[in-house]
Design an enzyme around this catalytic site. Sequence first.
Site, PDB file in Angstrom:
ATOM      1  N   ARG A  29       0.835  -1.209   0.000  1.00 40.65           N
ATOM      2  CA  ARG A  29       0.000   0.000   0.000  1.00 40.65           C
ATOM      3  C   ARG A  29       0.868   1.257   0.000  1.00 40.65           C
ATOM      4  O   ARG A  29       1.895   1.313   0.690  1.00 40.65           O
ATOM      5  CB  ARG A  29      -0.934   0.011   1.212  1.00 40.65           C
ATOM      6  N   ASP A  30       0.439   2.243  -0.789  1.00 34.52           N
ATOM      7  CA  ASP A  30       1.154   3.514  -0.849  1.00 34.52           C
ATOM      8  C   ASP A  30       1.095   4.188   0.518  1.00 34.52           C
ATOM      9  O   ASP A  30       0.049   4.218   1.169  1.00 34.52           O
ATOM     10  CB  ASP A  30       0.531   4.424  -1.924  1.00 34.52           C
ATOM     11  N   ILE A  31       2.220   4.744   0.931  1.00 34.68           N
ATOM     12  CA  ILE A  31       2.320   5.376   2.257  1.00 34.68           C
ATOM     13  C   ILE A  31       1.479   6.653   2.339  1.00 34.68           C
ATOM     14  O   ILE A  31       1.093   7.088   3.429  1.00 34.68           O
ATOM     15  CB  ILE A  31       3.815   5.657   2.590  1.00 34.68           C
ATOM     16  N   ASN A  87       4.216   6.607 -13.759  1.00 30.50           N
ATOM     17  CA  ASN A  87       4.868   7.881 -14.027  1.00 30.50           C
ATOM     18  C   ASN A  87       6.281   7.624 -14.525  1.00 30.50           C
ATOM     19  O   ASN A  87       6.977   6.755 -13.998  1.00 30.50           O
ATOM     20  CB  ASN A  87       4.909   8.734 -12.750  1.00 30.50           C
ATOM     21  N   VAL A  96       9.975   8.228  -7.178  1.00 35.40           N
ATOM     22  CA  VAL A  96      10.789   7.059  -6.819  1.00 35.40           C
ATOM     23  C   VAL A  96      11.250   6.384  -8.102  1.00 35.40           C
ATOM     24  O   VAL A  96      10.416   5.943  -8.914  1.00 35.40           O
ATOM     25  CB  VAL A  96       9.998   6.074  -5.936  1.00 35.40           C
ATOM     26  N   HIS A 100       7.185   1.436 -10.913  1.00 33.65           N
ATOM     27  CA  HIS A 100       6.036   0.971 -10.125  1.00 33.65           C
ATOM     28  C   HIS A 100       4.738   1.314 -10.844  1.00 33.65           C
ATOM     29  O   HIS A 100       4.614   2.357 -11.478  1.00 33.65           O
ATOM     30  CB  HIS A 100       6.046   1.569  -8.719  1.00 33.65           C
ATOM     31  N   HIS A 102       0.891   2.133 -10.189  1.00 33.89           N
ATOM     32  CA  HIS A 102      -0.087   2.538  -9.178  1.00 33.89           C
ATOM     33  C   HIS A 102      -1.430   1.891  -9.520  1.00 33.89           C
ATOM     34  O   HIS A 102      -1.901   2.008 -10.665  1.00 33.89           O
ATOM     35  CB  HIS A 102      -0.305   4.055  -9.195  1.00 33.89           C
TER      36      HIS A 102
HETATM   37  P1  5GP Z   1       5.737   8.294  -8.246  1.00 34.84           P
HETATM   38  O1  5GP Z   1       5.395   9.746  -8.269  1.00 34.84           O
HETATM   39  O2  5GP Z   1       7.241   8.056  -8.218  1.00 34.84           O
HETATM   40  O3  5GP Z   1       5.045   7.524  -9.312  1.00 34.84           O
HETATM   41  O4  5GP Z   1       5.131   7.764  -6.896  1.00 34.84           O
HETATM   42  C1  5GP Z   1       5.857   7.296  -5.812  1.00 34.84           C
HETATM   43  C2  5GP Z   1       4.870   6.834  -4.774  1.00 34.84           C
HETATM   44  O5  5GP Z   1       5.578   6.115  -3.778  1.00 34.84           O
HETATM   45  C3  5GP Z   1       4.128   7.968  -4.063  1.00 34.84           C
HETATM   46  O6  5GP Z   1       2.728   7.791  -4.236  1.00 34.84           O
HETATM   47  C4  5GP Z   1       4.564   7.829  -2.605  1.00 34.84           C
HETATM   48  O7  5GP Z   1       3.531   8.122  -1.704  1.00 34.84           O
HETATM   49  C5  5GP Z   1       5.017   6.388  -2.523  1.00 34.84           C
HETATM   50  N1  5GP Z   1       6.071   6.145  -1.559  1.00 34.84           N
HETATM   51  C6  5GP Z   1       7.243   6.837  -1.445  1.00 34.84           C
HETATM   52  N2  5GP Z   1       8.001   6.322  -0.465  1.00 34.84           N
HETATM   53  C7  5GP Z   1       7.296   5.280   0.060  1.00 34.84           C
HETATM   54  C8  5GP Z   1       7.566   4.349   1.124  1.00 34.84           C
HETATM   55  O8  5GP Z   1       8.600   4.373   1.782  1.00 34.84           O
HETATM   56  N3  5GP Z   1       6.601   3.412   1.358  1.00 34.84           N
HETATM   57  C9  5GP Z   1       5.445   3.349   0.660  1.00 34.84           C
HETATM   58  N4  5GP Z   1       4.569   2.377   0.978  1.00 34.84           N
HETATM   59  N5  5GP Z   1       5.154   4.208  -0.360  1.00 34.84           N
HETATM   60  C10 5GP Z   1       6.069   5.162  -0.641  1.00 34.84           C
END
Ligand code: 5GP
Length: 114
Positions: A29-31, A87, A96, A100, A102
């Site tokens: 799950r997203d944090i 993304n 990140v 990944h 979503h």
């Molecule tokens: P991006 O913008 O790179 O596609 O999204 C990165 C996602 O990773 C964000 O929605 C963010 O909330 C999530 N995220 C970042 N660090 C962590 C973490 O340490 N644990 C979890 N579960 N989600 C994370």
Amino acid sequence: MTECVFCKIVSGEIPSEGVYKDELVTAFRDINPAAPTHILIVPNKHIAAVSELSEEDEQLMGHLFTVAQKLAVKEGISQSGYRLIINNGPDANQVVFHLHLHLLGGQKMRYPMG
Ligand code: 5GP
Ligand code: ZN
């Protein structure tokens, strides 16, 4: 790749609320959830972004999507609908740099988001 937060989640070094794991992918799950269901599905091996994919990753990428489909059923959002987002790079606000997918659902969404 010791500095990568998602590599650390895959290895268990950083805790996460895991929802699925197999030999190819890990889902958790997203944090900072942007919807009632917000799950991230990541390859277990480090790939920074879609722009870094190679042809040998085609099966892996297909697997990300079938896992997302099954998790949507498990989350009860398969009928109501869901959004899958990847993304890639600065303009897409990739934060990140470990690829990944979503999985977002559980509410009506506008397009585009953000
Ligand atoms: P991006 O913008 O790179 O596609 O999204 C990165 C996602 O990773 C964000 O929605 C963010 O909330 C999530 N995220 C970042 N660090 C962590 C973490 O340490 N644990 C979890 N579960 N989600 C994370
Ligand atoms: Zn990584």
